[in-house]
Design an enzyme around this catalytic site. Structure first.
Site, PDB file in Angstrom:
ATOM      1  CG  HIS A  73      10.086  20.621 -48.978  1.00  0.00           C
ATOM      2  ND1 HIS A  73      11.233  21.354 -48.781  1.00  0.00           N
ATOM      3  CD2 HIS A  73      10.493  19.330 -49.131  1.00  0.00           C
ATOM      4  CE1 HIS A  73      12.284  20.548 -48.796  1.00  0.00           C
ATOM      5  NE2 HIS A  73      11.860  19.320 -49.012  1.00  0.00           N
ATOM      6  CD  GLN A  78      14.068  15.194 -55.571  1.00  0.00           C
ATOM      7  OE1 GLN A  78      13.079  14.711 -55.020  1.00  0.00           O
ATOM      8  NE2 GLN A  78      15.144  15.545 -54.886  1.00  0.00           N
ATOM      9  CE1 TYR A 138      19.525  17.984 -54.311  1.00  0.00           C
ATOM     10  CE2 TYR A 138      17.606  18.826 -53.169  1.00  0.00           C
ATOM     11  CZ  TYR A 138      18.240  17.804 -53.850  1.00  0.00           C
ATOM     12  OH  TYR A 138      17.599  16.608 -54.060  1.00  0.00           O
ATOM     13  CG  HIS A 289      10.601  15.678 -44.280  1.00  0.00           C
ATOM     14  ND1 HIS A 289       9.564  15.452 -45.148  1.00  0.00           N
ATOM     15  CD2 HIS A 289      11.697  15.911 -45.057  1.00  0.00           C
ATOM     16  CE1 HIS A 289       9.995  15.535 -46.396  1.00  0.00           C
ATOM     17  NE2 HIS A 289      11.284  15.819 -46.361  1.00  0.00           N
ATOM     18  CG  ASP A 340      10.018  16.195 -50.468  1.00  0.00           C
ATOM     19  OD1 ASP A 340      11.020  16.603 -51.078  1.00  0.00           O
ATOM     20  OD2 ASP A 340      10.089  15.481 -49.457  1.00  0.00           O
TER      21      ASP A 340
END
Length: 483
Positions: A73, A78, A138, A289, A340
């Site tokens: 993931h 980010q 995304y 998660h 993540d």
């Protein structure tokens, strides 16, 4: 942006039929001695032979071999604001206040910036022991929310970044349509994410040949139940099955207690409960998660074969809570780890924090050891590799992952000369790598598909140029977000 060209690693590292001998190697059943690995030009293992004699011309590993870790993931962009949200923005900060800051960065990422950020991130992953990544992608559209002329522009950037770094990739375009349960319209910060169901299916069809050429895997990520209404979820899953009925499916679910409460208010059911009642969840699925579940949800979700996608450093960073891994394993559940938000990029660090979270929660030690593997680091590595490979769609049809005939030649070599590892047994070296070193410092080299991608203390040949490009990209983003 141009399409992806057929994969070509740097000439000095061009994939060819190869072999490596290791005095110790971690195989799916545990540690083995005097292991000879042999692979073909496509990077597929032809033979994994314990109790071998080393051929005179075969290179020797500088330490124990461990299977490469799949990162199940990741949101690449980010990485550019890692460390920049660690200040109090509200009276009581949470995931939701962090998300507002994240949207400001997402609103400014251009294709060029994304590619530079992702290239550096994927190099960091390789240097930290990850050999493949599931990119939960995304940010689809231009800065104003309109599609690019080539709708696959940003996805192509990620594929190119993985190709340049030399990491395996499972690309997971994200379907995102609403801002909350019950069809709440998206907000301005989400305008670059939004797609119709038909648009998503066209994107998958556009990307499929690109992924095949590169040797990448293509899947789908319905972002979450709050972002994908029931009709759209049903339609997109049917459309995905028509394109590739084996494609992996990932979804954020039950990460936050506020999400659970909102789902209950909307449907009368908790998120995992609702999903299991309304979708054919099976071993293709990764429940990212899944932090907040009841006993019944743990039992039902584990029985489907779905993988729990655990991201301990991000879940800690965001204050999500702690997944009850002993309960999940007792129900037969598979699991893997991911970076993540990429606040931390370190495979061993994820394992360490995952075990420590269980210790703090249960006030015990060595929680994730098993009867077969009493060494915690060994047990966790084997389980995370197995679950991660399944979630990435890269495991063999029979479900075996790691150092096994037919699987990709993805592995890391521990540095037996490292002060934290020197003079220890192979299982203790892995334990020291996870619990007693600087985590990346004890890696000697990382191989992906039979190609050595890092060397000399697990350093990538492109690290300096990629790091400089990343720094420049982050500086541009900071200037734009602070303007």
């Amino acid at each position: 942006m141009s399409d992806i060209a057929p994969f070509a690693a740097p000439t000095s590292h061009a994939p060819a039929m190869g072999s490596l001998f290791a005095t110790d190697a971690l195989l799916p059943d545990g540690w083995a001695r005097n292991v000879l690995l042999e692979w073909n030009a496509a990077g597929q293992l032809l033979a994994v032979t314990p109790d071998s004699s080393a051929p005179r011309t075969t290179p020797r590993a500088a330490g124990p071999l461990i299977p490469g870790m799949p990162n199940l993931h990741c949101h690449a962009f980010q990485r550019a604001f890692g460390g920049l949200t660690e200040f109090r923005a509200e009276a009581q900060d949470s995931f939701w206040s962090w998300r507002t800051l994240m949207y400001r960065f997402a609103a400014q990422v251009t294709p060029e910036l994304l590619e530079d950020i992702a290239t550096w991130l994927y190099i960091e992953m390789l240097e930290a022991g990850y050999t493949s990544v599931c990119e939960f992608h995304y940010v689809h559209h231009d800065l104003d929310g309109r599609p690019y002329a080539d709708d696959a522009t940003l996805a192509q950037c990620l594929l190119r970044a993985a190709q340049r770094a030399g990491i395996g990739i499972t690309l997971l375009p994200v379907l995102y349509q609403t801002s909350g349960f019950g069809g709440t319209p998206p907000n301005a910060g989400q305008r670059r994410f939004i797609r119709s169901t038909d648009s998503m299916l066209r994107l998958l069809e556009r990307l499929q040949p690109c992924c095949e050429v590169q040797g990448a895997r293509l899947g789908l990520a319905p972002h979450s139940l709050r972002a994908v209404p029931p009709d759209s979820l049903r339609e997109v899953l049917a459309g995905l099955d028509a394109i590739d009925p084996t494609a992996p499916i990932h979804i954020h679910i039950a990460e936050q207690t506020a999400e659970v409460d909102a789902c209950l208010a909307w449907s009368g059911q908790r998120p995992v409960e609702w999903l299991l009642d309304h979708a054919a969840v099976d071993a293709r699925w990764c429940l990212v998660h899944a932090t907040h579940m009841t006993d019944t949800e743990y039992q039902r979700a584990a029985r489907t074969g779905a993988v729990a996608g655990l991201c301990p450093t991000t879940e800690a960073n965001l204050g999500d809570g702690i997944f009850d891994l002993p309960r999940w394993r007792a129900a037969g559940g598979a699991w893997g780890v991911g970076s993540d938000s990429n606040a931390c990029v370190n495979a061993a660090e994820e394992l360490m924090l995952l075990e420590y979270g269980q210790r703090l929660q249960g006030r015990q030690r060595n929680v994730l050891a098993t009867a077969q593997q009493p060494q915690v680091a060994t047990a966790m590595t084997l389980q995370a590799v197995q679950g991660g490979a399944r979630a990435s769609g890269r495991a063999l049809p029979r479900g075996t992952a790691g150092l096994v005939t037919g699987q990709r030649a993805d592995f890391a070599v521990l540095d037996a000369r490292h002060p934290a590892l020197c003079e220890l047994s192979a299982p203790d070296m892995l334990s020291a790598h996870v619990f007693a070193s600087h985590r990346t410092s004890a890696l000697d080299a990382v191989w992906v598909g039979g190609v050595q991608q890092t060397r000399q203390g697990s350093r990538h040949p492109l690290r300096e140029t990629a790091a400089a490009a990343f720094i420049a990209a982050r500086s541009r983003l900071l200037a734009q977000t602070q303007a």
